[in-house]
Motif scaffolding. Structure first.
Motif, short mmCIF file in Angstrom:
data_model
loop_
_atom_site.label_atom_id
_atom_site.label_comp_id
_atom_site.label_asym_id
_atom_site.label_seq_id
_atom_site.Cartn_x
_atom_site.Cartn_y
_atom_site.Cartn_z
N ASN A 84 43.22 6.40 59.49
CA ASN A 84 42.56 5.07 58.98
C ASN A 84 41.59 4.18 60.11
N ASP A 85 41.95 4.46 61.19
CA ASP A 85 41.17 4.03 62.35
C ASP A 85 39.65 4.56 62.13
N GLU A 86 39.49 5.76 61.97
CA GLU A 86 38.32 6.45 62.00
C GLU A 86 37.49 6.05 60.66
N VAL A 87 38.33 5.82 59.46
CA VAL A 87 37.38 5.15 58.25
C VAL A 87 36.95 3.69 58.74
N MET A 88 37.89 3.05 59.49
CA MET A 88 37.40 1.79 59.73
C MET A 88 36.24 1.67 60.74
N GLU A 89 36.06 2.60 61.64
CA GLU A 89 35.08 2.81 62.63
C GLU A 89 33.54 3.08 61.62
N LEU A 90 33.88 3.80 60.51
CA LEU A 90 32.84 4.38 59.69
C LEU A 90 32.41 3.19 59.07
N ILE A 91 33.21 2.22 58.39
CA ILE A 91 32.89 1.05 58.03
C ILE A 91 32.01 0.15 58.48
N GLU A 92 32.68 0.01 59.95
CA GLU A 92 31.89 -0.72 60.82
C GLU A 92 30.55 -0.41 61.21
N LYS A 93 30.39 0.88 61.23
CA LYS A 93 28.82 1.48 61.40
C LYS A 93 27.94 1.00 60.55
N SER A 94 28.59 0.87 59.08
CA SER A 94 27.63 0.67 57.99
C SER A 94 27.53 -0.77 57.65
N LYS A 95 28.13 -1.67 58.42
CA LYS A 95 28.25 -3.04 58.11
C LYS A 95 26.81 -3.66 57.86
N ASP A 96 25.68 -3.49 58.56
CA ASP A 96 24.23 -4.20 58.36
C ASP A 96 23.78 -3.56 56.99
N ALA A 97 24.18 -2.09 56.62
CA ALA A 97 23.47 -1.90 55.38
C ALA A 97 24.16 -2.77 54.27
N PHE A 98 25.33 -3.24 54.13
CA PHE A 98 25.69 -3.96 53.03
C PHE A 98 24.91 -5.33 53.03
N GLN A 99 24.20 -5.48 53.93
CA GLN A 99 23.07 -6.79 53.71
C GLN A 99 23.98 -8.13 53.39
N GLY A 100 25.12 -8.21 53.90
CA GLY A 100 25.76 -9.46 53.47
C GLY A 100 26.72 -9.30 52.49
N GLU A 101 26.73 -8.23 51.70
CA GLU A 101 27.42 -8.10 50.55
C GLU A 101 28.99 -7.84 51.07
N ASN A 102 29.89 -8.54 50.16
CA ASN A 102 31.38 -8.32 50.54
C ASN A 102 32.01 -6.89 49.91
N ARG A 103 32.22 -5.99 50.60
CA ARG A 103 32.64 -4.66 50.17
C ARG A 103 33.89 -5.05 49.09
N HIS A 104 34.79 -5.97 49.49
CA HIS A 104 35.78 -6.06 48.64
C HIS A 104 35.53 -6.75 47.19
N LYS A 105 34.34 -7.06 46.91
CA LYS A 105 33.66 -7.39 45.83
C LYS A 105 32.85 -6.28 45.21
N MET A 106 32.97 -5.13 45.51
CA MET A 106 32.25 -4.01 44.92
C MET A 106 33.21 -3.04 44.40
N TRP A 107 32.74 -2.14 43.49
CA TRP A 107 33.67 -0.99 43.12
C TRP A 107 33.46 0.13 44.28
N THR A 108 34.83 0.65 44.32
CA THR A 108 34.77 1.74 45.25
C THR A 108 35.71 2.90 44.58
N LEU A 109 35.01 4.34 44.95
CA LEU A 109 35.75 5.32 44.56
C LEU A 109 36.78 6.06 45.44
N ASN A 110 38.20 5.73 45.40
CA ASN A 110 39.17 6.22 46.50
C ASN A 110 39.41 7.66 46.59
N SER A 111 39.38 8.55 45.23
CA SER A 111 39.61 9.63 45.31
C SER A 111 38.92 10.25 43.87
#
Length: 246
Positions: free
Chosen positions: A134-161
């Motif tokens: 979980n920590d490694e996933v959160m690190e990856l998400i943090e790395k990509s923060k700027d790429a979201f350009q201010g979009e809230n990832r919780h307001k987007m669709w995501t493929l869990n598996s």
């Protein structure tokens, strides 16, 4: 030529879905770390199957989660499940309020909450490995923060598996299940983000996703793939290309 049919998952599909997912990820570093032999209670893959069945049944009752399956006709077996996926829809307002409340907690309160959650997990699951992943996933998400350009990832669709039967790979099942979510995201006028292994990386790129960050989870390469909503040139909205140039 296989005839493929996609539909929402049902409760009676869960055992086949659980077996399919276990088989698809059995040799992955994440799976080996989470279900070590030293913690095994039942023989073979029974612990993993029971965990997946319980998790999937719970997921089917969650209105924010969408489980889908792909079926085909198999000789002497009839219709069988050859693919399954779990998508998360954009979070509802009450979910966001809960996340804001979580952010406001002290580190001590968060640690206590995590301790309670871990206590509810089965003994055959390596809780330390789960936390590390979980920590490694959160690190990856943090790395990509700027790429979201201010979009809230919780307001987007995501493929869990996403899982595909090994005997039926290469015939478009993964693409079929990914496009299902892309159509919902387009309908909701929102983007999609996906954390992918090397296996799915090229599939998502072929569907217009952009790799925005790279990391690892339990030693396995992981990639965060992102696709903004693009209304197309016939609309007056901002296109993906224009947004990327901001």
């Amino acid at each position: 030529m296989h005839s493929l049919r996609l539909r929402p998952a049902r409760d009676e599909d869960v055992p086949a879905m659980a077996a399919l997912e276990v088989a698809a990820f059995l040799d992955s570093p994440m799976h080996r770390a989470m279900f070590p032999k030293r913690l095994r209670i039942k023989p073979g893959i029974q612990d993993q199957l029971e965990w997946n069945i319980s998790r999937m049944r719970k997921g089917l009752s969650d209105p924010n989660l969408h489980h889908i399956v792909v079926l085909t006709e198999a000789p002497e077996k009839g219709e069988i499940i050859v693919g399954c996926a779990e998508w998360s829809a954009p979070a509802a307002e009450e979910c966001e309020a809960g996340e804001d409340e979580e952010e406001g907690k002290t580190n001590e309160e968060k640690a206590k909450d995590m301790e309670l959650r871990l206590a509810r997990l089965p003994p055959f699951l390596d809780k330390g490995a789960l936390l590390d992943a979980n920590d490694e996933v959160m690190e990856l998400i943090e790395k990509s923060k700027d790429a979201f350009q201010g979009e809230n990832r919780h307001k987007m669709w995501t493929l869990n598996s996403i899982s595909v039967d090994g005997d039926y790979r290469g015939i478009g099942i993964g693409k079929m299940m990914t496009r299902w979510g892309m159509e919902r995201a387009d309908h909701d006028k929102t983007g999609i983000w996906i954390i992918s292994s090397s296996l799915g990386q090229q599939l998502y790129k072929s569907l217009g996703f952009r790799q925005v960050a790279e990391g690892s989870r339990m030693g396995e390469p992981q990639y965060l793939m992102l696709k903004f909503y693009d209304p197309g040139p016939e609309h007056n909205g901002t296109s993906t290309a224009a947004r990327g140039a901001r």
